[in-house]
Scaffold this motif. Structure first.
Motif, PDB file in Angstrom:
ATOM      1  N   ASP A 211      41.260  62.385  25.586  1.00  0.00           N
ATOM      2  CA  ASP A 211      42.669  62.166  25.230  1.00  0.00           C
ATOM      3  C   ASP A 211      42.814  60.694  24.848  1.00  0.00           C
ATOM      4  O   ASP A 211      42.574  59.811  25.669  1.00  0.00           O
ATOM      5  N   TYR A 214      45.972  55.739  22.967  1.00  0.00           N
ATOM      6  CA  TYR A 214      46.151  54.278  22.909  1.00  0.00           C
ATOM      7  C   TYR A 214      45.059  53.546  22.143  1.00  0.00           C
ATOM      8  O   TYR A 214      45.098  52.321  22.029  1.00  0.00           O
ATOM      9  N   THR A 240      47.647  61.547  18.999  1.00  0.00           N
ATOM     10  CA  THR A 240      49.107  61.585  18.904  1.00  0.00           C
ATOM     11  C   THR A 240      49.586  60.438  18.020  1.00  0.00           C
ATOM     12  O   THR A 240      48.905  59.401  17.937  1.00  0.00           O
TER      13      THR A 240
END
Ligand code: PLP
Length: 409
Positions: A211, A214, A240
């Motif tokens: 994931d 950042y 994302t």
């Protein structure tokens, strides 16, 4: 009135609903959102750094030129044009991908939920970092796994510990990790640990869920290779645009092998049919102008770097003798450890009274640890407010320490 109402459906809920409990500190966070309180709690991107006129222009263009599509249903996998843009975004992090292997989700958060739905049966083991992203613990938690917490240090997950767990006979369905500027610790996994993790999981046929919200918010140093680029076949990658563009558009994605893409699209369609065509088109247009999105990213990185610096300086000044903390090279978070006898959850009410808020460490462990830890986010408050907030926190910890020492005699 509502507080005392009896739930007529109490014996109707599925067993998994019992695991969906509201955080004990939720009520305090409502108070913490008052303007006089410096909230170091939420990980909200500083969207004011977005060039508003440009966003407006993108929205106007999408509606004026693609209104019929923007306001219609779309395909479950996400629009091909956006998936191509997302492939380009991943290329900026060294990942080679095919748009056919991308599934757009309503934020990376939905991708976590869909992966939970696909992979976890009640009682299955899921290996997570300890501490781990609380949203992943709740998303996976709804499918009733047993979490296998793997400690982290300044170089990320202790892969040796995972290896020992496998030797003991643990067989996780998958390993979940946030290797770049992790949430909640800000820590980045070292190159060596990445190689070890990828080799170990490949050998044991355990998929990795990487994931990476950042990764592009790097303040200094060189990037480490993404796990996905080290082993494309065994790593399911989540991305994302929440931190590089806007969390309001709710655009995240999963990149996986075709064998996973197909059930993932079915799971996505049963959850919400498709993501929003309107915000997918806005996102596609935003990222189709290279100069604009890269320029905006530089602005975000500059803002967050300055705020990180201010927070670390203020911590040195006000908590130096009473605590230790991580020094993130990117992202949103600093992870603070206070003396073992301090309970950050119990202390939160007093902190809010002194007009500062944080997230207590216990939120990030599946097994109740973290009582003397807390997550501080430097992404949203201005530099002055971060300074004030840390000063207030420092004086609280200091006073509690004095009190403790005086009681100890
Ligand atoms: C590690 C991690 N994963 C996933 C998410 C969710 O991101 P999104 O806004 O794309 O749903 C966040 C948000 O803070 C996060 O920190």
């Amino acid at each position: 009135m509502a507080e005392f109402s009896i739930d007529r459906f109490v014996d109707r809920y599925a067993a998994r609903a019992a695991g969906m409990t509201a955080s004990e500190v939720r009520a305090l966070f409502a108070v913490a959102s008052r303007p006089e309180v410096v909230s170091l709690a939420g990980g909200m991107p500083y969207v004011r750094a977005l060039p508003g006129a440009d966003v407006m222009e993108v929205a106007r263009t999408v509606l004026a030129e693609h209104g019929d599509v923007a306001l219609q249903y779309g395909g479950g996998q996400g629009s091909p044009g956006l998936r191509e843009r997302l492939v380009m975004l991943m290329a900026a992090e060294g990942i080679v991908a095919d748009p056919e292997d991308v599934v757009v989700a309503t934020g990376a958060q939905q991708a976590l939920d869909l992966l939970g739905k696909l992979f976890i049966d009640p009682g299955d083991v899921v290996a997570v970092e300890a501490p781990a992203y609380v949203g992943a613990l709740t998303a996976f938690g709804a499918y009733q796994p047993r979490f296998l917490p793997i400690e982290i240090d300044d170089d990320g997950m202790l892969v040796d510990e995972l290896e020992q767990a496998l030797v003991r006979g643990e067989r996780p369905k998958f390993v979940y990790t946030v290797p770049n500027f992790g949430n909640p610790t800000g820590v980045t996994m070292s190159a060596e640990r990445r190689q070890h993790l990828v080799a170990l999981c490949r050998e044991a046929s355990i998929p990795i869920v990487e994931d990476n919200p950042y990764g592009l918010l790097r303040f200094e140093g060189e990037p480490e290779a993404c796990l996905r680029s080290l082993d494309p076949e065994n790593v399911i990658y989540l991305g994302t645009v929440s931190k590089t563009f806007s969390p309001g558009v709710r655009v995240g994605w999963a990149l996986a092998e075709q064998s996973v893409v197909q059930p993932l699209v079915l799971a996505k369609e049963s959850a919400d049919l498709c993501s929003s065509n309107l915000t997918m088109l806005m996102t596609e247009h935003w990222f189709s102008n290279d100069e604009r999105w890269r320029g905006t990213l530089v602005g975000f990185v500059d803002t967050y770097r300055s705020r990180r610096d201010v927070m670390l300086e203020a911590l040195d000044e006000h908590l130096g003798v009473d605590a230790t903390w991580t020094r993130p090279r990117g992202g949103f978070y600093v992870w603070v450890t206070v003396p073992a006898w301090l309970d950050t959850k119990a202390l939160l009410a007093a902190a809010v009274e002194r007009r500062v808020a944080y997230v207590p460490g216990t939120a990030f462990y599946p097994d109740g640890r973290g009582a003397n830890q807390m997550r501080l986010a430097f992404c949203y408050p201005t530099e002055d407010r971060i300074r004030d907030g840390i000063e207030r926190l420092g004086s609280l910890v200091h006073d509690e320490t004095e009190l403790y020492r005086s009681l100890q005699g």
